[in-house]
Scaffold this motif. Structure first.
Motif, PDB file in Angstrom:
ATOM      1  N   THR A  40       0.872  -1.145  -0.050  1.00 33.35           N
ATOM      2  CA  THR A  40       0.037   0.258   0.035  1.00 33.35           C
ATOM      3  C   THR A  40       0.897   1.213  -0.154  1.00 33.35           C
ATOM      4  O   THR A  40       1.989   1.147   0.742  1.00 33.35           O
ATOM      5  CB  THR A  40      -0.930   0.077   1.198  1.00 33.35           C
ATOM      6  OG1 THR A  40      -1.944  -1.172   1.318  1.00 33.35           O
ATOM      7  CG2 THR A  40      -1.906   1.285   1.407  1.00 33.35           C
ATOM      8  N   VAL A  77       1.369   5.336   0.870  1.00 36.69           N
ATOM      9  CA  VAL A  77       0.838   6.147   1.632  1.00 36.69           C
ATOM     10  C   VAL A  77       1.642   7.309   1.813  1.00 36.69           C
ATOM     11  O   VAL A  77       2.641   7.731   1.118  1.00 36.69           O
ATOM     12  CB  VAL A  77       0.808   5.598   3.278  1.00 36.69           C
ATOM     13  CG1 VAL A  77       0.135   4.253   3.625  1.00 36.69           C
ATOM     14  CG2 VAL A  77       2.499   5.435   3.508  1.00 36.69           C
ATOM     15  N   GLN A  79       4.190   1.807   2.398  1.00 37.53           N
ATOM     16  CA  GLN A  79       3.752   1.753   3.764  1.00 37.53           C
ATOM     17  C   GLN A  79       5.063   1.181   4.628  1.00 37.53           C
ATOM     18  O   GLN A  79       5.054   1.845   5.810  1.00 37.53           O
ATOM     19  CB  GLN A  79       2.463   1.008   4.064  1.00 37.53           C
ATOM     20  CG  GLN A  79       1.898   0.860   5.553  1.00 37.53           C
ATOM     21  CD  GLN A  79       0.612   0.192   5.751  1.00 37.53           C
ATOM     22  OE1 GLN A  79      -0.454   0.664   5.113  1.00 37.53           O
ATOM     23  NE2 GLN A  79       0.592  -0.904   6.194  1.00 37.53           N
ATOM     24  N   TYR A  87       0.684   8.574   8.898  1.00 40.72           N
ATOM     25  CA  TYR A  87       0.419   8.462   7.349  1.00 40.72           C
ATOM     26  C   TYR A  87      -1.079   7.943   6.911  1.00 40.72           C
ATOM     27  O   TYR A  87      -1.690   7.658   8.008  1.00 40.72           O
ATOM     28  CB  TYR A  87       1.469   7.408   6.931  1.00 40.72           C
ATOM     29  CG  TYR A  87       1.320   5.991   7.498  1.00 40.72           C
ATOM     30  CD1 TYR A  87       0.434   5.220   7.011  1.00 40.72           C
ATOM     31  CD2 TYR A  87       2.189   5.754   8.433  1.00 40.72           C
ATOM     32  CE1 TYR A  87       0.389   3.789   7.537  1.00 40.72           C
ATOM     33  CE2 TYR A  87       2.253   4.385   8.934  1.00 40.72           C
ATOM     34  CZ  TYR A  87       1.167   3.706   8.681  1.00 40.72           C
ATOM     35  OH  TYR A  87       1.239   2.364   9.350  1.00 40.72           O
ATOM     36  N   PRO A 118      -3.328   6.141   3.732  1.00 37.97           N
ATOM     37  CA  PRO A 118      -3.204   5.560   2.428  1.00 37.97           C
ATOM     38  C   PRO A 118      -3.466   6.577   1.134  1.00 37.97           C
ATOM     39  O   PRO A 118      -4.451   7.278   1.251  1.00 37.97           O
ATOM     40  CB  PRO A 118      -4.225   4.448   2.476  1.00 37.97           C
ATOM     41  CG  PRO A 118      -4.469   4.297   3.985  1.00 37.97           C
ATOM     42  CD  PRO A 118      -4.333   5.441   4.527  1.00 37.97           C
TER      43      PRO A 118
END
Length: 266
Positions: free
Chosen positions: A78, A80, A148, A161, A163
């Protein structure tokens, strides 16, 4: 082509953000006689390190030179945006790339994301590393978009953070030189892919398991169906058969069964 003999030890390179601990633990359990050395390397240098023979395999970020390196994609991370804890964007559960258009988005030289068009405003200078960019975010200079795992690696109490779902993603892979696919490389591939120690492609076949484990398998009880075939019918059936035999001989008939007509004896 697979080589029949590997090195006395196994050297595994890994880039920042990748955590090889779970695979290293399995390696130590299966091959306690083969030391595994971990080699940290910058994301941009992972492929070249493998080609230069600095490691036997590596956990790297794609892309790599697939003409000379084999690679097995493992997972996609992911992406972020790293922001101060008091930033207005913390009120949202995720942030679209377009929402960063009015912010300075730092672009470190070791950036691992392949942007077609980078969001936000560029900084006057590019930070040398992701760690340097994190320091600038904490100082309020801008924000940073990263995988991430890198946000977690450089965690600070004054940063958080969120996403960015429409940002490019980074993919982590196991890679090694195609012309140096040793038995130990194959062993590590099996560990990463979740093969058991008894796998036909593993280094330790079932025939070489400890004798104690083989004895335990022999001591396991046979299935119930087989027991029935060797011991006969259940006890209840056997008892019924015996009772039936007594009835045929007359010895099992209750005493009251032959005293049904007392008037005849009077």
């Amino acid at each position: 082509m697979t080589e029949t003999q590997g090195p006395a030890s196994f050297r595994l390179a890994y880039v920042p953000g990748v955590t090889p601990a779970k695979w290293v633990r399995v390696w130590k359990e299966r091959l306690p006689d083969v030391p595994l050395a971990l080699i940290g390397v910058a994301a941009a240098d992972g492929g070249q390190l493998l080609l230069d023979g600095g490691a036997d395999a590596g956990l790297v970020r794609l892309p790599v030179d697939r003409t000379r390196l084999s690679a097995i994609p493992l997972y996609t991370e992911t992406t972020v945006v790293v922001i101060p804890t008091d930033h207005p964007a913390t009120a949202a559960t995720e942030v679209a790339a377009a929402e960063l258009s009015d912010l300075i988005v730092l672009h470190p030289l070791d950036d691992t994301l392949a942007w077609e068009t980078r969001p936000g405003l560029p900084a006057i200078e590019r930070p040398a590393t992701t760690a340097d960019a994190i320091e600038l975010v904490a100082a309020g200079v801008g924000v940073l978009v990263v995988p991430q795992s890198l946000a977690r690696l450089h965690h600070r109490k004054d940063l958080t953070y969120r996403p960015v779902p429409d940002a490019p993603q980074s993919q982590v892979a196991l890679s090694w030189p195609e012309d140096r696919t040793t038995d130990l490389v194959e062993e590590f591939i099996g560990i990463v892919r979740g093969r058991t120690a008894n796998s036909t492609r593993g280094r330790t076949p079932a025939a070489t398991q400890p004798k104690q484990e083989q004895k335990q398998r022999k001591k396991q009880p046979k299935p119930q169906q087989k027991q029935g075939a060797t011991t006969g019918k259940p006890r209840q059936g056997a008892a019924g058969k015996q009772a039936g035999g007594r009835k045929r001989s007359g010895s099992g008939t209750p005493a009251t069964g032959r005293r049904g007509k007392p008037g005849r004896r009077s």
